[in-house]
Scaffold this motif. Structure first.
Motif, PDB file in Angstrom:
ATOM      1  N   ALA A 135     -44.722  27.979 -21.317  1.00 57.29           N
ATOM      2  CA  ALA A 135     -43.469  28.562 -22.054  1.00 57.29           C
ATOM      3  C   ALA A 135     -42.771  27.303 -22.612  1.00 57.29           C
ATOM      4  O   ALA A 135     -42.910  26.489 -22.111  1.00 57.29           O
ATOM      5  CB  ALA A 135     -42.452  28.987 -21.092  1.00 57.29           C
ATOM      6  N   ARG A 136     -42.193  27.580 -24.006  1.00 59.18           N
ATOM      7  CA  ARG A 136     -41.419  26.611 -24.857  1.00 59.18           C
ATOM      8  C   ARG A 136     -40.176  27.449 -25.041  1.00 59.18           C
ATOM      9  O   ARG A 136     -40.119  28.272 -25.871  1.00 59.18           O
ATOM     10  CB  ARG A 136     -42.153  26.164 -26.173  1.00 59.18           C
ATOM     11  CG  ARG A 136     -42.530  24.995 -26.065  1.00 59.18           C
ATOM     12  CD  ARG A 136     -43.051  24.442 -27.577  1.00 59.18           C
ATOM     13  NE  ARG A 136     -42.072  23.543 -28.098  1.00 59.18           N
ATOM     14  CZ  ARG A 136     -41.881  22.275 -27.699  1.00 59.18           C
ATOM     15  NH1 ARG A 136     -42.826  21.685 -27.008  1.00 59.18           N
ATOM     16  NH2 ARG A 136     -41.138  21.557 -28.364  1.00 59.18           N
ATOM     17  N   MET A 137     -39.233  27.089 -24.267  1.00 59.89           N
ATOM     18  CA  MET A 137     -37.803  27.701 -24.467  1.00 59.89           C
ATOM     19  C   MET A 137     -36.877  26.800 -25.188  1.00 59.89           C
ATOM     20  O   MET A 137     -36.603  25.716 -24.451  1.00 59.89           O
ATOM     21  CB  MET A 137     -37.425  28.230 -23.193  1.00 59.89           C
ATOM     22  CG  MET A 137     -36.080  28.891 -23.076  1.00 59.89           C
ATOM     23  SD  MET A 137     -35.893  30.470 -23.878  1.00 59.89           S
ATOM     24  CE  MET A 137     -34.407  30.430 -24.638  1.00 59.89           C
ATOM     25  N   SER A 138     -36.427  27.060 -26.302  1.00 64.77           N
ATOM     26  CA  SER A 138     -35.265  26.236 -26.998  1.00 64.77           C
ATOM     27  C   SER A 138     -34.027  27.191 -27.099  1.00 64.77           C
ATOM     28  O   SER A 138     -33.990  27.948 -27.777  1.00 64.77           O
ATOM     29  CB  SER A 138     -35.904  25.781 -28.472  1.00 64.77           C
ATOM     30  OG  SER A 138     -36.964  25.034 -28.252  1.00 64.77           O
ATOM     31  N   GLY A 139     -33.255  26.875 -26.246  1.00 63.36           N
ATOM     32  CA  GLY A 139     -31.878  27.542 -26.155  1.00 63.36           C
ATOM     33  C   GLY A 139     -31.633  27.967 -24.854  1.00 63.36           C
ATOM     34  O   GLY A 139     -32.163  27.729 -23.743  1.00 63.36           O
ATOM     35  N   ASP A 140     -30.305  28.733 -24.613  1.00 64.36           N
ATOM     36  CA  ASP A 140     -29.744  28.864 -23.575  1.00 64.36           C
ATOM     37  C   ASP A 140     -30.483  30.254 -22.833  1.00 64.36           C
ATOM     38  O   ASP A 140     -31.047  31.038 -23.233  1.00 64.36           O
ATOM     39  CB  ASP A 140     -28.549  29.316 -23.259  1.00 64.36           C
ATOM     40  CG  ASP A 140     -27.671  27.862 -23.941  1.00 64.36           C
ATOM     41  OD1 ASP A 140     -28.463  26.838 -23.933  1.00 64.36           O
ATOM     42  OD2 ASP A 140     -26.542  28.112 -24.056  1.00 64.36           O
ATOM     43  N   ILE A 163     -38.214  23.464 -21.421  1.00 59.85           N
ATOM     44  CA  ILE A 163     -36.918  24.093 -21.465  1.00 59.85           C
ATOM     45  C   ILE A 163     -35.936  23.006 -22.202  1.00 59.85           C
ATOM     46  O   ILE A 163     -35.665  21.816 -21.661  1.00 59.85           O
ATOM     47  CB  ILE A 163     -36.394  24.623 -20.131  1.00 59.85           C
ATOM     48  CG1 ILE A 163     -37.332  25.429 -19.413  1.00 59.85           C
ATOM     49  CG2 ILE A 163     -34.990  25.275 -20.454  1.00 59.85           C
ATOM     50  CD1 ILE A 163     -36.756  25.682 -17.906  1.00 59.85           C
ATOM     51  N   ASP A 164     -35.228  23.496 -23.334  1.00 59.51           N
ATOM     52  CA  ASP A 164     -34.256  22.681 -24.044  1.00 59.51           C
ATOM     53  C   ASP A 164     -32.924  23.589 -24.165  1.00 59.51           C
ATOM     54  O   ASP A 164     -32.812  24.170 -24.872  1.00 59.51           O
ATOM     55  CB  ASP A 164     -34.579  22.237 -25.393  1.00 59.51           C
ATOM     56  CG  ASP A 164     -33.579  21.448 -25.925  1.00 59.51           C
ATOM     57  OD1 ASP A 164     -32.868  21.007 -25.424  1.00 59.51           O
ATOM     58  OD2 ASP A 164     -33.886  21.264 -27.248  1.00 59.51           O
ATOM     59  N   GLY A 165     -32.186  23.496 -23.143  1.00 60.09           N
ATOM     60  CA  GLY A 165     -31.089  24.513 -23.056  1.00 60.09           C
ATOM     61  C   GLY A 165     -30.310  24.502 -21.885  1.00 60.09           C
ATOM     62  O   GLY A 165     -30.850  24.144 -20.824  1.00 60.09           O
ATOM     63  N   ASN A 166     -29.560  25.428 -21.621  1.00 62.67           N
ATOM     64  CA  ASN A 166     -28.807  25.650 -20.326  1.00 62.67           C
ATOM     65  C   ASN A 166     -29.249  26.818 -19.573  1.00 62.67           C
ATOM     66  O   ASN A 166     -29.538  27.832 -20.179  1.00 62.67           O
ATOM     67  CB  ASN A 166     -27.175  25.804 -20.539  1.00 62.67           C
ATOM     68  CG  ASN A 166     -26.960  24.586 -21.145  1.00 62.67           C
ATOM     69  OD1 ASN A 166     -27.142  23.431 -20.695  1.00 62.67           O
ATOM     70  ND2 ASN A 166     -25.865  24.669 -21.989  1.00 62.67           N
ATOM     71  N   LEU A 167     -29.434  26.842 -18.418  1.00 64.05           N
ATOM     72  CA  LEU A 167     -29.523  27.924 -17.591  1.00 64.05           C
ATOM     73  C   LEU A 167     -28.670  28.368 -16.702  1.00 64.05           C
ATOM     74  O   LEU A 167     -27.876  27.549 -16.057  1.00 64.05           O
ATOM     75  CB  LEU A 167     -30.956  27.781 -16.302  1.00 64.05           C
ATOM     76  CG  LEU A 167     -32.197  27.062 -17.022  1.00 64.05           C
ATOM     77  CD1 LEU A 167     -33.108  26.755 -15.758  1.00 64.05           C
ATOM     78  CD2 LEU A 167     -32.794  27.888 -17.979  1.00 64.05           C
ATOM     79  N   LYS A 168     -28.048  29.535 -16.790  1.00 61.19           N
ATOM     80  CA  LYS A 168     -26.824  30.067 -16.306  1.00 61.19           C
ATOM     81  C   LYS A 168     -27.024  31.344 -15.599  1.00 61.19           C
ATOM     82  O   LYS A 168     -27.814  32.624 -16.255  1.00 61.19           O
ATOM     83  CB  LYS A 168     -25.792  30.335 -17.200  1.00 61.19           C
ATOM     84  CG  LYS A 168     -24.964  29.094 -17.552  1.00 61.19           C
ATOM     85  CD  LYS A 168     -23.697  29.255 -18.285  1.00 61.19           C
ATOM     86  CE  LYS A 168     -23.087  27.803 -18.624  1.00 61.19           C
ATOM     87  NZ  LYS A 168     -21.902  28.060 -19.520  1.00 61.19           N
ATOM     88  N   PRO A 169     -26.901  31.351 -14.211  1.00 62.44           N
ATOM     89  CA  PRO A 169     -27.176  32.475 -13.570  1.00 62.44           C
ATOM     90  C   PRO A 169     -25.898  33.604 -13.676  1.00 62.44           C
ATOM     91  O   PRO A 169     -25.484  34.037 -12.627  1.00 62.44           O
ATOM     92  CB  PRO A 169     -27.452  32.308 -12.190  1.00 62.44           C
ATOM     93  CG  PRO A 169     -26.457  31.005 -12.114  1.00 62.44           C
ATOM     94  CD  PRO A 169     -26.285  30.304 -13.333  1.00 62.44           C
ATOM     95  N   ASP A 170     -25.507  33.972 -14.925  1.00 63.71           N
ATOM     96  CA  ASP A 170     -24.318  34.619 -15.094  1.00 63.71           C
ATOM     97  C   ASP A 170     -24.937  36.016 -15.612  1.00 63.71           C
ATOM     98  O   ASP A 170     -23.805  36.803 -16.515  1.00 63.71           O
ATOM     99  CB  ASP A 170     -23.294  33.884 -15.815  1.00 63.71           C
ATOM    100  CG  ASP A 170     -24.026  33.555 -17.314  1.00 63.71           C
ATOM    101  OD1 ASP A 170     -25.024  33.747 -17.462  1.00 63.71           O
ATOM    102  OD2 ASP A 170     -23.040  32.965 -18.080  1.00 63.71           O
TER     103      ASP A 170
END
Lengths: 182, 141
Positions: free
Chosen positions: A123-128, A142-149
């Protein structure tokens, strides 16, 4: 009438007898039909229960939403909304991916908003990422924030929301859409 | 050399050849629950059972029963069994008996089944019309 009958019958009879003579010895030589354990051809696909497949040859510019699962192997420039969204190895999505469950093996340039998120090793994830539950395999980028919201903030929308108009739609298409008519 | 030969042969018998390279590429399928708005470009076969609004460019396009398309279609082969509101630009067109079409079908060869609902015109065009189709301003988004 009788003339026609006579003429019709004669050649037909002679033909038939000739064919009979040719064919009579044949049936004994023919191989016996064999029984197959399985049908020779697979049964036809029933489209009703099939999930959508966006193959690698397909490029979509615009929005996509589904009440079913989606398998994406192609390229999508726009938002994707689905229930289960699987983004394959060489797939590219530019936009937000909404879903109950999102599995990413390809590239997303945008956001993920999903209850359950799986980022595989390719996986290549650019973003939140907004999630409730996340699994990240070794190798994922992963280039971004992970938020469990997911589902907690007002910002995260329901999984399936109405269409927004897109500028890319062909001008020949009148804007009275299917929903308005049916 | 090999590539140019392929392109040439593809062009010369575009009218009769079924979408050839669709066999090499996996076909795409848009199920009944899907709704797409935008531009779809595919180098292979696409089957639509859901709803698509926008422009479609494909090698072979099948609008399955229950499928619905609003917009223009540019393809080598089109089979319509569902609903279409828009135009088709394709050398080979088949309209099945469950089809419901409002619009125009630019074609070279066409089959229309008895029972099909078709409201519009179906202008015939020579094969070379479809080869230069990509440059036509009216088929651009």
């Amino acid at each position: 009438m009788t003339i026609f009958n006579r003429n019709d019958n004669k050649p037909a009879d002679s033909k038939l007898s000739a064919i009979d003579a040719l064919q009579t010895p044949k049936p004994t030589e023919q191989p016996r039909p064999q029984a197959y354990a399985q049908p020779l051809s697979p049964p036809a696909k029933t489209g009703a229960s099939m999930a959508s497949v966006i193959s690698k040859a397909l490029k979509i510019t615009g929005q996509l939403e589904s009440t079913e699962d989606i398998q994406i192997d192609g390229e999508i420039d726009g938002d994707v909304r689905g229930v289960g969204v699987k983004i394959g190895n060489n797939a590219k999505v530019k936009g937000t991916v909404y879903g109950d469950e999102v599995e990413l093996a390809g590239t997303i340039d945008g956001r993920i908003e999903a209850k359950k998120v799986i980022l595989t090793g390719t996986a290549r994830m650019s973003g939140d990422v907004s999630h409730q539950d996340i699994k990240i395999e070794s190798g994922a980028f992963i280039d971004g924030n992970l938020k469990p919201d997911f589902g907690k903030t007002a910002g995260s929308k329901p999984t399936v929301a109405p269409f927004k108009p897109v500028a890319a739609v062909a001008p020949a298409t009148p804007d009275k859409s299917a929903e308005a008519r049916h | 050399m090999g590539l140019s030969m392929f392109a040439l042969s593809r062009r010369s018998d575009a009218r009769f050849a079924p979408a050839r390279s669709s066999a090499e590429l996996p076909p795409s399928f848009l199920g009944s629950g899907i709704r797409v708005r935008g531009v779809l470009e595919i180098e292979g076969e696409l089957t639509i059972q859901g709803f698509v609004a926008g422009r479609i460019a494909a090698l072979k396009l099948i609008i399955a029963p229950g499928g619905r398309v609003e917009g223009d279609i540019v393809a080598r082969e089109v089979v319509v069994s569902g609903n279409l509101n828009g135009r088709i630009f394709a050398p080979n067109v088949t309209v099945e008996e469950t089809a419901h079409i409002d619009g125009r079908i630019f074609h070279n060869t066409i089959t229309v089944a008895r029972g099909a609902h078709f409201d519009g015109r179906m202008p015939w065009r020579p094969v070379n019309f479809f080869e230069t189709l990509d440059q036509l301003p009216e088929t651009q988004p």
